[in-house]
Design a protein around this motif. Sequence first.
Motif, short mmCIF file in Angstrom:
data_model
loop_
_atom_site.label_atom_id
_atom_site.label_comp_id
_atom_site.label_asym_id
_atom_site.label_seq_id
_atom_site.Cartn_x
_atom_site.Cartn_y
_atom_site.Cartn_z
N TYR A 58 -0.84 8.90 -50.32
CA TYR A 58 0.40 8.14 -50.17
C TYR A 58 0.55 7.02 -51.20
O TYR A 58 1.34 6.11 -51.01
N ASP B 178 2.59 19.66 -50.22
CA ASP B 178 1.45 18.82 -49.81
C ASP B 178 0.18 19.66 -49.82
O ASP B 178 0.21 20.85 -49.54
N ASP B 179 -0.91 19.00 -50.12
CA ASP B 179 -2.19 19.70 -50.14
C ASP B 179 -3.29 18.69 -49.81
O ASP B 179 -3.07 17.48 -49.85
N GLU B 180 -4.45 19.23 -49.49
CA GLU B 180 -5.58 18.35 -49.20
C GLU B 180 -6.78 18.83 -49.99
O GLU B 180 -7.12 20.02 -49.93
N LEU C 83 -5.24 13.32 -49.73
CA LEU C 83 -3.93 13.92 -49.45
C LEU C 83 -3.12 13.92 -50.74
O LEU C 83 -2.83 12.86 -51.30
N VAL D 30 15.87 27.36 -43.36
CA VAL D 30 15.53 26.20 -42.54
C VAL D 30 14.52 26.60 -41.47
O VAL D 30 14.32 27.78 -41.20
N THR E 62 5.94 13.71 -42.63
CA THR E 62 4.87 14.47 -43.28
C THR E 62 3.70 14.72 -42.33
O THR E 62 3.18 13.78 -41.73
N PRO F 95 0.02 15.27 -42.63
CA PRO F 95 -0.84 14.97 -43.78
C PRO F 95 -1.45 16.23 -44.41
O PRO F 95 -2.11 17.01 -43.74
N GLY F 96 -1.18 16.38 -45.69
CA GLY F 96 -1.78 17.47 -46.45
C GLY F 96 -1.18 18.83 -46.21
O GLY F 96 -1.60 19.82 -46.82
N LYS F 97 -0.21 18.93 -45.32
CA LYS F 97 0.31 20.25 -44.97
C LYS F 97 1.79 20.45 -45.30
O LYS F 97 2.21 21.57 -45.57
N GLY F 98 2.58 19.39 -45.22
CA GLY F 98 4.00 19.58 -45.53
C GLY F 98 4.87 18.59 -44.80
O GLY F 98 4.40 17.84 -43.94
N GLU F 99 6.15 18.57 -45.18
CA GLU F 99 7.06 17.65 -44.51
C GLU F 99 8.34 18.38 -44.12
O GLU F 99 8.63 19.46 -44.61
N VAL G 293 9.31 25.30 -34.05
CA VAL G 293 9.98 26.51 -34.55
C VAL G 293 9.39 27.07 -35.83
O VAL G 293 9.69 28.19 -36.22
N THR H 20 6.47 22.28 -37.96
CA THR H 20 6.74 21.76 -36.62
C THR H 20 5.64 22.16 -35.63
O THR H 20 5.34 21.42 -34.70
N LEU I 139 0.69 9.92 -39.39
CA LEU I 139 1.56 10.81 -40.14
C LEU I 139 2.13 10.05 -41.33
O LEU I 139 1.97 8.84 -41.44
N GLY I 140 2.84 10.78 -42.19
CA GLY I 140 3.57 10.13 -43.28
C GLY I 140 5.05 10.20 -43.00
O GLY I 140 5.52 11.11 -42.31
N ASN J 123 18.31 22.88 -45.61
CA ASN J 123 16.90 22.67 -45.95
C ASN J 123 16.74 21.40 -46.81
O ASN J 123 16.45 21.46 -47.98
#
Lengths: 344, 269
Positions: A71, A254-256, A261, A278, B42, B44-48, B70, B74, B86-87, B231
């Motif tokens: 971040y 995003d990745d780790e 992060l 979506v 976000t 963390p590390g996976k997506g937003e 969904v 999520t 979280l971010g 999106n």
Amino acid sequence: MMKRIYAITKKAFLNFLEKLSSVYNVVIPSQIENNYRWINFNGEFNFNDYRCISSIRQFFFPCQELISINYKDVELKKRPFCIVGAKSCDIQSLNIQDYVFLTDEIDGSYNFFRKNNIIISSDCRSFKEVCFCLNLNIKPYPEANFDLNLSLVDDLYLIEVGSEKGEKLIKENSNFFQEPPDTWLEKNLKLRKNVEEQLSKQLISQGLVNREVLYQLVKSGYENDIWQEEAEHCVECGACIMNCPTCHCFLIFDDEKDKNLLRGRTWDGCQYKNFAKVAGGANPLLFRSKRLRNRYLKKFEFFPDRLGIYACTGCGRCIECCPGKIDLRNIFKRLEEDNKLSKL
Amino acid sequence: MLYTPWEVKVTKVIEETPTIKTFVLKPERNFSFKTGQFVELTYPGKGEAPFTPSSDPNVKDEFEITIMNVGRVTSLFHKLSSGEKLGVRGPYGNGYPVDSFVNKEILIVGGGVGLAPLRSLIFTLFSRIEQFKKIVICYGARTPQDIVYKYQIESWLKFKNVHLRLTVDRGDENWRGNVGVVTTILNDLPLLTKQAVGVVCGPPIMMKFTTLRLLELGFLPENIYLSMEKNMSCGLGKCGHCRLGKYYVCKDGPVFRFADINEIEDIWD
């Protein structure tokens, strides 16, 4: 403002590039058969008669870059580029990219490269079969958006100053430059005129659609079957979006790694299936035909509506790189033909 | 950069329905939003992913986000428990033009998890309730157990000028209310439809038929406010994903007056 024009010998120009290499990542065109590709300056330079295969977008907006680690913003202490041999179609695309990345909220990375890069553009002395810049009112020689512009006359270069940054470079390296004799300037005008005439002839023989109606054609052609028929040939490779100088879409990911992060972004585009999908599953651009149409709506309707200009500079890369031979010129011809028929 | 998130801590997880949870989030910095604006949340590390807070914007030290399970991101959120971090970045977009609702009758129509952004609007309206003539809330869920905010929805009737109608697509043995899609509870509305404001949020199909119904009932296109779902990714009109005609939903929306988008093709897709 009076346009300042200087002259420089080929040898002095190499020395000039050599000097710029100490500060900039100097990129130049390198010829392979009938194409040019970007390479790092290695002591040699040959004038490119027309544009490179890929656009200059990559030097302002890297195809993949890191945004943050844990971040925290990554520092923008990259080496700026000095782009030599960018053509009119390329640098005109910056009008679109500037609008996207510098309007309202300023995109830090793009702004860094836009501020710090040097553009040494050059006139086209020839063109490809797919070139149609003139059709979009863009000349085959740079008129704006450059720091310095190169015109090859005989075996010497004319250098036109296009910005304060360019003027400063000339002043700092004044020993390389000289006053150009008037005959050179006249010669250059003739060379420019000649290329313009030749290209104009090619465009007339290709029977291109007038730029004034492109906006109306994509609007009125919304329901046309052409999108379906043309999209049949799309293999969803994304070459058109990756090579287009005005495409700007990107994907944030995003990745780790090693408990860090990472957030980055990568070029994305509307020809990929999940571009508009979506979370709930809805996908307004599920079909190739809708995605193909979307590309044209974005470039010939959205940008004229928002900015008053087409997001196409006639570089012809999307035509050149398409494995399915989808041809923008042809799509507009078909739309116009159908439009005429529907009016009968 | 513009797209860098900052930390929030999950302080509470409320199980709304089998597929929907509300997360109470405590931001590590000053954070405020206007009702109807959205944030990018976000994992963390996976997506937003984009969400409109479902809480009262007047509450400053915490905010709430209601999430339906969904998709890829999520489903990760749904595994969270309190204490985790979280971010978040934002808020983005325009939000509801609450000031322009003053002295008007307001119809709020929600479908499913679409009540989330509307709850934030409802709380905002409640905080200055005397400024609005009447508020009619119509909400539809798939089944009685899919109704969100069950524990507080009845308390919204504490104001005299608030009306509430509920419906479910399929009832169960205990359900005494209306059965049918949300448009079936839009008849005989206790308001003057030609002057009233309609605010709609829900799945695209529900938004489409609700809008058509409101137009039939006499609502004016410029008085119908829709939360468009696209999106949204960067949130700033740069990444290109959420284009809707000449607009970007993230920047020019997510709230649009129907009058401003009704000439755009395929808005409900």
